[in-house]
Structures are given as C-alpha cells and as structure tokens.
Design a protein around this motif. Structure first.
Motif, mmCIF file in Angstrom:
data_model
loop_
_atom_site.group_PDB
_atom_site.id
_atom_site.type_symbol
_atom_site.label_atom_id
_atom_site.label_comp_id
_atom_site.label_asym_id
_atom_site.label_seq_id
_atom_site.Cartn_x
_atom_site.Cartn_y
_atom_site.Cartn_z
ATOM 1 N N UNK A 138 -15.535 57.225 13.920
ATOM 2 C CA UNK A 138 -15.343 57.923 12.825
ATOM 3 C C UNK A 138 -16.178 59.134 12.913
ATOM 4 N N UNK A 139 -15.526 60.081 12.061
ATOM 5 C CA UNK A 139 -16.274 61.167 11.820
ATOM 6 C C UNK A 139 -17.609 61.190 10.949
ATOM 7 N N UNK A 140 -18.348 62.100 10.766
ATOM 8 C CA UNK A 140 -19.549 61.893 10.095
ATOM 9 C C UNK A 140 -19.238 61.818 8.481
ATOM 10 N N UNK A 141 -19.754 60.939 7.860
ATOM 11 C CA UNK A 141 -19.555 60.710 6.664
ATOM 12 C C UNK A 141 -20.806 61.074 5.535
ATOM 13 N N UNK A 142 -20.587 61.077 4.263
ATOM 14 C CA UNK A 142 -21.577 61.486 3.252
ATOM 15 C C UNK A 142 -22.607 60.056 3.336
ATOM 16 N N UNK A 143 -22.118 58.970 3.570
ATOM 17 C CA UNK A 143 -23.016 57.856 3.375
ATOM 18 C C UNK A 143 -23.869 57.920 4.680
ATOM 19 N N UNK A 198 -15.699 54.588 2.479
ATOM 20 C CA UNK A 198 -16.375 55.518 2.616
ATOM 21 C C UNK A 198 -15.728 56.917 2.884
ATOM 22 N N UNK A 199 -15.844 57.936 2.305
ATOM 23 C CA UNK A 199 -15.416 59.420 2.642
ATOM 24 C C UNK A 199 -15.641 59.588 4.308
ATOM 25 N N UNK A 200 -14.342 60.002 4.881
ATOM 26 C CA UNK A 200 -14.550 60.416 6.053
ATOM 27 C C UNK A 200 -14.284 61.998 6.060
ATOM 28 N N UNK A 224 -16.122 70.742 1.008
ATOM 29 C CA UNK A 224 -15.574 69.541 0.251
ATOM 30 C C UNK A 224 -14.471 68.757 1.058
ATOM 31 N N UNK A 225 -14.296 67.683 0.634
ATOM 32 C CA UNK A 225 -13.227 66.865 1.049
ATOM 33 C C UNK A 225 -13.265 66.621 2.573
ATOM 34 N N UNK A 226 -12.161 66.213 3.107
ATOM 35 C CA UNK A 226 -11.775 66.073 4.567
ATOM 36 C C UNK A 226 -11.181 66.974 5.543
ATOM 37 N N UNK A 227 -11.852 67.399 6.548
ATOM 38 C CA UNK A 227 -11.383 68.401 7.342
ATOM 39 C C UNK A 227 -10.615 67.884 8.600
ATOM 40 N N UNK A 228 -9.536 68.425 8.897
ATOM 41 C CA UNK A 228 -8.864 67.779 10.144
ATOM 42 C C UNK A 228 -8.688 69.001 10.948
ATOM 43 N N UNK A 229 -9.453 68.834 12.383
ATOM 44 C CA UNK A 229 -9.601 69.909 13.515
ATOM 45 C C UNK A 229 -8.018 69.970 14.046
#
Length: 379
Positions: free
Chosen positions: A1-6, A205-207, A266-271
């Motif tokens: 998965x993408x980098x997370x805050x955790x 976990x936030x993606x 902020x939030x989740x970014x989609x490439x």
C-alpha cells in the motif's frame, strides 16, 4: 500500500501527485451533502461560506474552478418538514425542487461576497451519455469560465429517475472533470481520506497515496450516510474513474478544504494514469449509455484484448435494440465484460452476421462489427 501516517508518525513530504494537484490550473471540486446540509436545519450556510472562501482563495491564485455540489435533496428536507431522506422517487424529486433553489441561492450569495457570479448547471445521465448533449454541456462550462463566472454543477434530481441517475455526485464530478479538461479533481466530504478498514471500528490506517490498483488490495469501502447517496465506495469508484482518464484526485474532509485546495497535503491522493485518455475513448468506456450486448467467442475476446477489431465471425449472440453508431457492451461466453464499443451496424444487421466469415457476407456488410478505433477494452 501507499505510505501511511502510521508509518512515520508525522506528515510525509509532499509527493509528485500532490504537487500536481496543488499546481493544477483547472480543477473540479465536488462537495458532499453532509458538508453543506444538516438533517434537521437544512442548509448550513456558515459551512458553505467557509467552503466558498477556500474556493475563492484558489481562484484568486489563478486556478479555474468548477464546483460540483451535492445537497439539493438535503436542503429541501427541513423546509418540507421531512425528518429523514426520502426513499421514494417522487418525494426525492419534490425535495430536490425546493432544495435546488435554496442551494443555488446560497452559493450565489456566498460567492457574491467576493464579487463572483454563479451559474447553475443541472445535468442528467442522459446529458453525458449522448454525444451531442455531452458537447453542449462542455461548451456551457467553458463559456461560463471564460466569462469569469463560477459554474456550480449538480445532478438534475427533479427529473432524474432511478434508471438514468448517475448514482451519486462523485461519479458526476469525475465525468465533469474529464468533460471540462480539468487537471485535477478534489472530492470533499465528511471523511478525511481512504482507510484500509472502517475507521469507526478502530485500528484502520489512512492510505496516503494510491499509485495504482495494487494499492487497493484488501480495501473494503462502505456505502452512503443519511443525507447522501455516496459513501466511500462511491468516492473510490469516482477516484479510479478520474485517475484512469488521466486526472489526479485528492479525497479529503470538507473541514480541511483550505489545505486540500492549497498545498494538497491532506487526505488521500490518487495518481493519474500516465497518458490522458482521449475524449472519445473516455466517453465510450465511462459515459455513454449502452444500447445492447454482443457475446463473443474466446478467440474474439482474445483479439479484443490485443486492441483488434471485432469481426462478424467472432460474434455468437446479439441482445438489445441498437442502431449503427450506438455503444454496446461486448461480453465473453462466461458473461464477463470484455469491452465497450461503437457498433457499425444495427442489431438486425449484426444478427444476420453472427458467426459468418467476412467474405461470405454481402458487400455492404463486410466491415468490422466494431472497429478497433471505436473499441475500449475493459480494465
């Protein structure tokens, strides 16, 4: 998965996709019902004003902004004395007829504080699915922007039916982003991003970023809430649709609108996919209303996957009533969708061609059923 805050315990550095969103010169911003309305009080004008202020800051910096605003039905509940979002179509349309007026007036009043004029654009699925209407909507949006007005788009809930609805304004926003040639799409609602589970249950976990479909393995998205028809499943689908068309997407909380429309950190970014899909191919894959279905054999299915034309010999069944120039679904013998395409013949003509070699057909029926240029394979 993408980098997370955790992973790091602090805010990650701004990525390439976030810089693209922050620097986009034209964006579509979708705002969810829960960010604009209250179940009991109707329109939340103070929240709408804060959103308009954030949008104005982005426009003042030189970005063209189109707003896709939910909230028409939610805005009509309180004035009509309704205690919950209706489930029957007639009451939804009645609420929308009251709410659209209130919503358009509220946006107009709020942007007037900044000297901006607002133009309301009401669309239905039919307007996007038919090429002529699609082009008219595009011209209207372009002209509003050239005149310095803010286009506020909503689905025309007063005339839409269950059969022709977009389903939610998240999908509408993704379609509008491609229609208008926007460089980014920002989805603002009551959620602060995409999680790998239900954040209400803890342990999710936030993606932070989604680079491709592989980053979504195992992600479970839920449906909408009391005021809207969206939900995370809807937002995820819209984000993937826009990213597939070459438009990067940011999913964030409406209360973080200033940051979302500023640094985009902020939030989740989609490439986005590397190459933007052509307007015609996007329309065939995502926007056009299909009129029928062609079932093809395994050989034709394999040829379609290689971007080859669909020939009569590969067709084994025809369903529906369609004419030459209509979009049809193309499925395998297992019923799985293989592609969508613009047929060169009407249903009766294709019915006469099923399974036949091109050389055995009359002179006027020797073209491909669906030419490769008019064919978009399923993902």
């Amino acid at each position: 998965m993408g980098t997370t805050d955790a992973t790091t315990g602090h805010e990650p550095a701004i990525s390439t996709v976030r810089r693209e969103i922050a620097g986009a010169r034209s964006i579509v911003v979708k705002i969810g019902s829960s960010a604009l309305t209250d179940l009991h009080a109707g329109l939340a004008v103070d929240r709408l004003d804060r959103l308009a202020d954030a949008l104005e800051s982005r426009m003042a910096a030189g970005t063209d902004v189109i707003v896709v605003s939910s909230g028409a039905i939610g805005a009509g509940l309180a004035p009509l004395g309704l205690r919950r979002r209706p489930t029957d179509l007639a009451t939804k349309q009645a609420a929308a007829s009251v709410g659209q007026l209130a919503l358009a007036h509220a946006w107009g009043t709020s942007f007037a504080r900044h000297g901006r004029t607002v133009g309301q654009v009401l669309l239905t699925a039919h307007d996007i699915s038919r090429r002529s209407h699609h082009a008219n909507a595009q011209r209207t949006l372009d002209r509003l922007r050239s005149l310095g007005a803010v286009a506020v788009v909503n689905e025309n809930d007063t005339v839409a039916t269950d059969e022709i609805r977009f389903g939610d304004n998240d999908r509408l926003a993704a379609l509008v982003a491609h229609l208008a040639g926007a460089q980014a799409l920002v989805l603002l609602s009551d959620v602060d991003g995409l999680y790998d589970g239900d954040p209400r249950k803890g342990g999710a976990t936030l993606i932070r970023e989604v680079g491709g479909p592989e980053d979504l393995d195992g992600v479970v998205a839920g449906s909408g809430g009391a005021l809207g028809t969206g939900g995370m499943a809807s937002k995820l689908s819209a984000a993937r649709l826009a990213a597939d068309a070459g438009v990067p997407v940011l999913l964030a909380a409406a209360e973080s609108a200033a940051a979302a429309l500023g640094s985009a950190d902020v939030g989740t970014a989609f490439a986005a996919r590397p190459a933007r899909m052509s307007a015609r191919r996007f329309w065939v894959r995502h926007a056009a209303e299909t009129r029928g279905r062609l079932t093809v054999d395994d050989g034709a299915a394999a040829a379609i996957a290689r971007r080859a034309s669909l020939l009569p010999a590969g067709v084994v069944a025809v369903d529906g009533t369609f004419g030459a120039g209509d979009v049809v679904e193309i499925v395998g013998t297992d019923g799985a969708l293989r592609a969508r395409g613009v047929t060169a013949y009407d249903a009766d003509e294709v019915g006469q061609m099923v399974g036949r070699s091109t050389s055995s057909l009359p002179e006027g029926l020797r073209r491909a059923v669906v030419h490769a240029d008019d064919l978009v394979a399923a993902r």
